[in-house]
Design an enzyme around this catalytic site. Sequence first.
Site, PDB file in Angstrom:
ATOM      1  N   GLU A  85       0.837  -1.199   0.000  1.00 53.82           N
ATOM      2  CA  GLU A  85       0.000   0.000   0.000  1.00 53.82           C
ATOM      3  C   GLU A  85       0.869   1.245   0.000  1.00 53.82           C
ATOM      4  OE1 GLU A  85      -3.035   0.702   2.892  1.00 53.82           O
ATOM      5  OE2 GLU A  85      -4.042  -1.198   2.527  1.00 53.82           O
ATOM      6  N   ASP A 137      -0.318   5.221   0.877  1.00 53.80           N
ATOM      7  CA  ASP A 137      -1.532   5.887   1.338  1.00 53.80           C
ATOM      8  C   ASP A 137      -1.379   7.386   1.547  1.00 53.80           C
ATOM      9  OD1 ASP A 137      -2.522   3.295   1.606  1.00 53.80           O
ATOM     10  OD2 ASP A 137      -2.147   3.216   3.757  1.00 53.80           O
ATOM     11  N   GLU A 159      -4.099   9.608   3.604  1.00 54.86           N
ATOM     12  CA  GLU A 159      -5.342   9.563   4.356  1.00 54.86           C
ATOM     13  C   GLU A 159      -5.588  10.928   4.974  1.00 54.86           C
ATOM     14  OE1 GLU A 159      -6.204   5.344   6.222  1.00 54.86           O
ATOM     15  OE2 GLU A 159      -4.129   5.908   6.615  1.00 54.86           O
TER      16      GLU A 159
END
Length: 325
Positions: free
Chosen positions: A108, A110, A112
């Site tokens: 992953e 990310d 966020e």
Amino acid sequence: MGFITRFLVFMSLFTGLVSGFALQKLPFIQFDEGYTHLFGDQNLIVHRNGKSVRLTLDERTGSGFVSNDIYLHGFFSSSIKLPADYSAGVVIAFYLSNGDLYEKNHDEIDFEFLGNIRGKEWRIQTNIYGNGSTHLGREERYNLWFDPTEEFHQYSILWSLSHIIFYVDNVPIREVKRTASMGGDFPAKPMSLYATIWDGSKWATDGGKYGVNYKYAPYVAQFTDLILHGCAVDPTEKFPSCEDEEVENLHLASEITESQRNKMEIFRRKHMTYSYCYDHMRYKVALSECVVNPAEAKRLRVYDPVTFGGIPRGHRRGKHRSRAV
């Protein structure tokens, strides 16, 4: 042109860091050209002839979309406007993942966005996982120098064989360099690009002290200026390769400029509030790639403690549609 030559050309283009000038040259795509509905039924609405997308969180469900293709490296970007007013517990994610293909050893990368109570700012969190190394979170958190609810701002990820760069409005805010000691912790398998909005009440705001209050719903995140620029591959192949002629001819990669690096250092000094490299509760010894700065460690200590959560397992392409890959 043979595979080896094509692969080397592609990697040479992406080995460097994309400059702000090059980023401005990349074309935007319409939603249907690169993405499809992931979950959320009517909570995903496409506007402006496919140029803009609205993701909504209400009491029924969140929502999200996913790229049609799966990529081995590239540049991924969107201009995003976040929900205003009370947004505690709300999480908006813009990220690469292959959790649908590699459930036990997924990768992953990310972005966020973590909501907050009225009067307090949204926060950004970045993180990477490689080969299922979710027990070794590499999170960083930041405040912003603007209000992300007032207008659109561009958030971008550059992922190459040796670097991961996170950008805000073409300013690099984090650089992750692949090191030998990281091993499989550096994301290296093909991934899809996702955008989602969901309820993170258990952890997103003050460790779960403040959750989503649906009195203020619906929460709406808006996405536009969509960029998918990478090497689309077939992940079912044993050794996925980059064969797209357009990718070969990219002229994006260049060394990060001195001006950009200065801007990154200023941003991190003024706006970073957490780095895993200084979290002695989680890591008695800093992870191998960390370069410890005593002054930075002292400055960040005032923000302890920090609580983390993860993107729900249900937010994966395979859980919501049966499209073959």
